[in-house]
Design a protein around this motif. Structure first.
Motif, short mmCIF file in Angstrom:
data_model
loop_
_atom_site.label_atom_id
_atom_site.label_comp_id
_atom_site.label_asym_id
_atom_site.label_seq_id
_atom_site.Cartn_x
_atom_site.Cartn_y
_atom_site.Cartn_z
N ALA A 57 44.02 30.63 26.78
CA ALA A 57 43.39 29.86 27.85
C ALA A 57 42.48 28.77 27.32
N ARG A 58 41.73 29.07 26.29
CA ARG A 58 40.74 28.10 25.77
C ARG A 58 41.38 26.80 25.28
N PRO A 59 42.38 26.84 24.39
CA PRO A 59 42.98 25.57 23.96
C PRO A 59 43.70 24.86 25.11
N LEU A 60 44.24 25.62 26.05
CA LEU A 60 44.88 25.02 27.22
C LEU A 60 43.84 24.24 28.04
N GLN A 61 42.69 24.85 28.27
CA GLN A 61 41.63 24.17 29.02
C GLN A 61 41.16 22.92 28.29
N LYS A 62 41.00 23.02 26.99
CA LYS A 62 40.56 21.85 26.21
C LYS A 62 41.61 20.75 26.24
N GLY A 63 42.88 21.13 26.14
CA GLY A 63 43.95 20.15 26.20
C GLY A 63 43.99 19.42 27.54
N PHE A 64 43.78 20.13 28.63
CA PHE A 64 43.74 19.51 29.94
C PHE A 64 42.53 18.59 30.07
N LYS A 65 41.40 19.03 29.54
CA LYS A 65 40.20 18.17 29.58
C LYS A 65 40.44 16.88 28.83
N ARG A 66 41.09 16.98 27.65
CA ARG A 66 41.40 15.77 26.88
C ARG A 66 42.40 14.88 27.60
N SER A 67 43.43 15.49 28.18
CA SER A 67 44.51 14.72 28.80
C SER A 67 44.16 14.18 30.19
N PHE A 68 43.45 14.98 30.99
CA PHE A 68 43.22 14.61 32.39
C PHE A 68 41.74 14.53 32.77
N GLY A 69 40.87 15.02 31.90
CA GLY A 69 39.45 15.07 32.25
C GLY A 69 39.15 16.16 33.27
N LYS A 70 40.09 17.11 33.41
CA LYS A 70 39.96 18.19 34.40
C LYS A 70 40.50 19.48 33.80
N SER A 71 40.12 20.58 34.42
CA SER A 71 40.66 21.87 34.01
C SER A 71 42.07 22.04 34.56
N PRO A 72 42.84 22.99 34.02
CA PRO A 72 44.18 23.23 34.57
C PRO A 72 44.15 23.58 36.06
N MET A 73 43.16 24.33 36.48
CA MET A 73 43.09 24.73 37.89
C MET A 73 42.71 23.55 38.79
N GLN A 74 41.91 22.62 38.28
CA GLN A 74 41.60 21.41 39.05
C GLN A 74 42.85 20.53 39.17
N VAL A 75 43.63 20.44 38.10
CA VAL A 75 44.88 19.67 38.16
C VAL A 75 45.83 20.33 39.15
N LEU A 76 45.93 21.64 39.11
CA LEU A 76 46.77 22.38 40.06
C LEU A 76 46.36 22.07 41.49
N ARG A 77 45.08 22.15 41.77
CA ARG A 77 44.59 21.87 43.13
C ARG A 77 44.92 20.44 43.54
N ASP A 78 44.71 19.48 42.64
CA ASP A 78 45.00 18.08 42.98
C ASP A 78 46.48 17.85 43.24
N VAL A 79 47.33 18.47 42.43
CA VAL A 79 48.78 18.33 42.64
C VAL A 79 49.17 18.95 43.98
N ARG A 80 48.58 20.08 44.31
CA ARG A 80 48.86 20.71 45.61
C ARG A 80 48.39 19.83 46.76
N LEU A 81 47.22 19.24 46.61
CA LEU A 81 46.72 18.35 47.68
C LEU A 81 47.61 17.13 47.83
N ASP A 82 48.02 16.53 46.71
CA ASP A 82 48.91 15.36 46.77
C ASP A 82 50.24 15.73 47.43
N THR A 83 50.74 16.92 47.11
CA THR A 83 52.00 17.37 47.68
C THR A 83 51.87 17.58 49.18
N ALA A 84 50.79 18.22 49.59
CA ALA A 84 50.57 18.44 51.03
C ALA A 84 50.46 17.11 51.75
#
Length: 130
Positions: A57-84
């Motif tokens: 989980a830790r390197p995944l979270q860091k990778g998302f922060k580097r790539s998107f400036g957000k956590s994986p769960m924040q990206v998930l929520r945003d993708v869900r909101l965009d989809t809705a």
């Protein structure tokens, strides 16, 4: 549990954990995003995303922060909101707000409505085209 505590709390060994941390590569992040998109309407946890990418989980979270400036769960929520929002904007026979929320992976309509308003500045019902 100990690993989670050590990774999420500052301690006198945080620098050791950070130094030993393996970085998520862009391919890992792409795999994580693909997993999110493929399983959008399912219940997804950080552990599910980490397992799909074969990362902790830790390197995944860091990778998302580097790539998107957000956590994986924040990206998930945003993708869900965009989809809705996309579902609600369909010109022919748009789904109800409830159906759009469920199809995008939300299970709590109140939280969906609040998150939608925070992201887009309006309630989901205001985006349904008539």
């Amino acid at each position: 549990m100990v690993s989670t505590l050590l990774n999420n709390q500052n301690s006198n060994i945080s620098h050791v954990i950070d130094a030993a941390d393996h970085h998520a590569l862009p391919a890992d992040i792409k795999r994580a995003v693909a997993f999110i998109l493929d399983n959008l309407s399912e219940t997804i946890t950080l552990a599910d995303i980490a397992k799909a990418t074969r990362l902790n989980a830790r390197p995944l979270q860091k990778g998302f922060k580097r790539s998107f400036g957000k956590s994986p769960m924040q990206v998930l929520r945003d993708v869900r909101l965009d989809t809705a929002r996309y579902f609600l904007s369909v010109k022919r026979s748009p789904p109800s707000v409830t159906d759009a929320a469920y199809q995008a992976g939300f299970s709590h309509l109140g939280r969906f409505s609040q998150a939608y308003k925070m992201r887009f500045g309006r309630f989901p019902s205001e985006d349904v085209l008539n």
